[in-house]
Design a protein around this motif. Structure first.
Motif, short mmCIF file in Angstrom:
data_model
loop_
_atom_site.label_atom_id
_atom_site.label_comp_id
_atom_site.label_asym_id
_atom_site.label_seq_id
_atom_site.Cartn_x
_atom_site.Cartn_y
_atom_site.Cartn_z
N LYS A 189 49.55 47.45 49.02
CA LYS A 189 49.92 47.45 47.61
C LYS A 189 49.08 46.45 46.83
O LYS A 189 48.54 45.50 47.40
CB LYS A 189 51.40 47.08 47.48
N GLY A 190 49.04 46.67 45.51
CA GLY A 190 48.40 45.72 44.60
C GLY A 190 46.91 45.93 44.46
O GLY A 190 46.28 46.67 45.23
N THR A 191 46.37 45.27 43.46
CA THR A 191 44.94 45.43 43.15
C THR A 191 44.20 44.09 43.18
O THR A 191 43.20 43.91 42.49
CB THR A 191 44.77 46.10 41.76
N PHE A 192 44.72 43.15 43.97
CA PHE A 192 44.00 41.88 44.13
C PHE A 192 42.97 42.08 45.24
O PHE A 192 43.22 41.78 46.41
CB PHE A 192 44.98 40.75 44.47
N PHE A 193 41.85 42.66 44.89
CA PHE A 193 40.76 42.83 45.84
C PHE A 193 39.46 42.62 45.09
O PHE A 193 39.46 42.58 43.84
CB PHE A 193 40.80 44.22 46.52
N LEU A 194 38.37 42.46 45.81
CA LEU A 194 37.08 42.15 45.16
C LEU A 194 36.57 43.34 44.37
O LEU A 194 36.56 44.46 44.85
CB LEU A 194 36.03 41.84 46.22
N ARG A 195 36.16 43.07 43.15
CA ARG A 195 35.41 44.06 42.36
C ARG A 195 33.94 43.87 42.76
O ARG A 195 33.65 43.18 43.73
CB ARG A 195 35.58 43.82 40.86
N ASP A 196 33.00 44.43 41.97
CA ASP A 196 31.57 44.26 42.29
C ASP A 196 31.23 42.77 42.32
O ASP A 196 31.70 42.01 41.47
CB ASP A 196 30.71 44.96 41.24
N VAL A 197 30.38 42.38 43.28
CA VAL A 197 30.10 40.95 43.44
C VAL A 197 28.61 40.60 43.27
O VAL A 197 28.26 39.43 43.15
CB VAL A 197 30.56 40.42 44.83
N GLY A 198 27.75 41.63 43.30
CA GLY A 198 26.30 41.40 43.34
C GLY A 198 25.82 40.40 42.28
O GLY A 198 25.99 40.63 41.09
N GLY A 199 25.22 39.29 42.72
CA GLY A 199 24.60 38.32 41.82
C GLY A 199 25.58 37.47 41.03
O GLY A 199 25.16 36.70 40.15
N LEU A 200 26.87 37.57 41.32
CA LEU A 200 27.88 36.84 40.52
C LEU A 200 28.30 35.54 41.19
O LEU A 200 28.18 35.39 42.41
CB LEU A 200 29.11 37.73 40.31
N ASP A 201 28.82 34.61 40.39
CA ASP A 201 29.38 33.37 40.93
C ASP A 201 30.88 33.59 41.09
O ASP A 201 31.61 33.73 40.10
CB ASP A 201 29.12 32.21 39.96
N LEU A 202 31.32 33.64 42.34
CA LEU A 202 32.74 33.89 42.61
C LEU A 202 33.48 32.57 42.75
O LEU A 202 33.07 31.70 43.53
CB LEU A 202 32.92 34.70 43.90
N VAL A 203 34.56 32.44 41.99
CA VAL A 203 35.38 31.23 42.04
C VAL A 203 36.78 31.64 42.49
O VAL A 203 37.46 32.41 41.80
CB VAL A 203 35.45 30.54 40.66
N PHE A 204 37.19 31.17 43.66
CA PHE A 204 38.52 31.47 44.17
C PHE A 204 39.42 30.25 43.95
O PHE A 204 39.03 29.13 44.31
CB PHE A 204 38.48 31.80 45.67
N LEU A 205 40.60 30.48 43.37
CA LEU A 205 41.58 29.41 43.16
C LEU A 205 42.83 29.76 43.94
O LEU A 205 43.34 30.88 43.81
CB LEU A 205 41.97 29.30 41.69
N ALA A 206 43.32 28.82 44.75
CA ALA A 206 44.55 29.10 45.51
C ALA A 206 45.44 27.88 45.53
O ALA A 206 44.97 26.75 45.59
CB ALA A 206 44.22 29.50 46.94
N THR A 207 46.78 28.14 45.48
CA THR A 207 47.73 27.09 45.79
C THR A 207 48.55 27.58 46.99
O THR A 207 48.91 28.75 47.06
CB THR A 207 48.69 26.79 44.62
N GLY A 208 48.82 26.67 47.92
CA GLY A 208 49.67 26.98 49.07
C GLY A 208 49.22 28.21 49.84
O GLY A 208 48.04 28.39 50.15
N THR A 209 50.20 29.11 50.12
CA THR A 209 49.87 30.33 50.88
C THR A 209 49.07 31.34 50.05
O THR A 209 48.71 32.39 50.56
CB THR A 209 51.15 30.99 51.45
N GLY A 210 48.76 30.99 48.82
CA GLY A 210 47.85 31.81 48.01
C GLY A 210 46.47 31.90 48.65
O GLY A 210 45.65 32.75 48.27
N ILE A 211 46.22 31.05 49.64
CA ILE A 211 44.92 31.11 50.33
C ILE A 211 44.86 32.33 51.26
O ILE A 211 43.77 32.78 51.64
CB ILE A 211 44.67 29.81 51.15
N ALA A 212 46.03 32.90 51.62
CA ALA A 212 46.05 33.98 52.63
C ALA A 212 45.16 35.18 52.23
O ALA A 212 44.27 35.56 52.98
CB ALA A 212 47.48 34.40 52.92
N PRO A 213 45.39 35.79 51.06
CA PRO A 213 44.55 36.94 50.71
C PRO A 213 43.10 36.55 50.47
O PRO A 213 42.18 37.34 50.68
CB PRO A 213 45.20 37.49 49.43
N ILE A 214 42.87 35.29 50.05
CA ILE A 214 41.50 34.83 49.79
C ILE A 214 40.76 34.68 51.11
O ILE A 214 39.59 35.05 51.24
CB ILE A 214 41.54 33.52 48.96
#
Ligand code: FAD
Length: 331
Positions: free
Chosen positions: A193-218
């Motif tokens: 379920k859900g749409t928290f997945f990577l969109r196109d990434v080519g050449g982009l600066d990806l910044v992941f922010l997580a608190t607590g178990t928010g690191i799991a999907p990352i």
């Protein structure tokens, strides 16, 4: 039956009486952004151009100013006997598996810290869950109690179903996980379920922010990021993971491979902590340069997500470049 026109793509789909706009789109094979489906997380924020809608769930994650400007949550509204024209991001170009229900068993339970449990699940022989790293599943325990949990491993792990579950004081499912659950327990999963997945990434600066178990999907996303082809590689990958105390950063830093700029931060670290004492969003903004090439993926508490979104957008990030999954409570 009424019709809904997705104004930005021209796609038209039908909506049944009492059906949410989101479910009508999903039934028609059109993937709109979503996560909790209960009006609480705000992932499915969309804009009404014309037509009348009726409320199914209270839209707790929208401000009154946003409601006045015509924003609504596609999971929380149906059409009020009228055709609708709406604007919503169409993610149909990223095909995902429709949710399926499987029985599963607990394979293993391991404490990752005092209040975080790693739950490994096993599907029946021959069954496999197909998903995009970052998505979540709903788990139903005996008695029918259902909660959402993100998958903590990517598909490159060969189908290992792993969850990172944080103990919530007085929580019903937390009580099950931390006091009753044992290997071999039979559960039911419904996903992906859900749409928290990577969109196109080519050449982009990806910044992941997580608190607590928010690191799991990352963590799952980072695992699968290693699989993308050379041409599609991001320009940079930064991970900002925050907690209150050291034990909240329950994964070893070796999990964050070479090439990932890993920045742990604690708001209440003890004297032994010599790292930053900032909120993840503040730290990321302090480190960052221009935001035109940045895509932010944020997961964890809704307090962090709301504040991070506001700050990044105020600093110049386009709202649609802030993708998030808020771990909001269930009803
Ligand atoms: C899309 C999605 C993905 C999720 N993924 C994960 C995950 O990977 N790992 C994980 O640990 N949790 C995750 N959650 C949260 C999870 O679904 C449950 O809400 C959480 O485990 C608490 O359930 P409970 O039955 O123990 O508490 P409940 O019985 O539902 O709630 C008990 C009390 O605690 C409050 N509460 C519940 N959750 C929270 C919270 N997160 N923060 C503060 N107060 C809270 C409630 O308002 C209530 O007052 C996710 C939620 C969503 C919507």
């Amino acid at each position: 039956m009424n019709k809904i026109t997705l104004f930005n793509t021209g796609k038209v789909f039908e909506i049944r009486s009492g059906q949410s706009v989101l479910d009508a789109a999903l039934d028609a094979g059109i993937l709109l952004e979503y996560a909790c489906k209960t009006g609480r997380c705000g992932s499915c924020k969309s804009r009404l151009i014309s037509g009348k809608t009726k409320l199914l769930y209270e839209e707790t994650s929208l401000t009154s100013a946003e409601l006045d400007e015509g924003w609504f949550l596609s999971c929380s509204r149906t059409s009020f006997d009228a055709d609708l024209e709406i604007i919503a991001e169409d993610l149909s170009g990223y095909p995902i598996q429709k949710p399926q229900i499987f029985p599963c068993k607990i394979d293993d339970l391991t404490y990752l810290s005092n209040d975080v449990l790693r739950v490994s699940l096993r599907l029946p022989t021959g069954k496999k869950l197909s998903y995009r790293a970052g998505q979540h599943i709903d788990i139903t325990a005996a008695g029918g109690l259902t909660r959402s949990y993100s998958l903590a491993r990517g598909i490159s792990s060969g189908g290992a179903l792993e969850l990172h579950v944080r103990k919530v004081g007085g929580g019903l499912m937390s009580n099950y996980w931390f006091s009753e659950a044992k290997s071999g327990d039979l559960l039911r999963i419904n996903g992906p379920k859900g749409t928290f997945f990577l969109r196109d990434v080519g050449g982009l600066d990806l910044v992941f922010l997580a608190t607590g178990t928010g690191i799991a999907p990352i963590r799952a996303i980072l695992e699968d990021l290693n699989r993308v082809g050379e041409l599609e590689k991001p320009a940079s990958v930064s991970v900002y993971w925050g907690g209150r105390r050291l034990q909240d950063l329950y994964l070893d830093k070796s999990e964050f491979k070479e090439g990932v700029n890993y920045c742990p931060t604690l708001s209440r670290g003890d004297a032994s902590w010599d790292g930053p004492r900032e909120y993840v969003q503040n730290l990321a903004l302090m480190h960052g340069g221009p935001l035109s090439n940045v895509r932010v993926y944020a997961c964890g508490s809704s307090t962090m997500i709301e504040d991070a979104r506001l700050r990044f957008v105020n600093a110049g990030l386009k709202p649609e470049h802030f993708i998030f999954d808020a771990f909001v409570p269930s009803f």
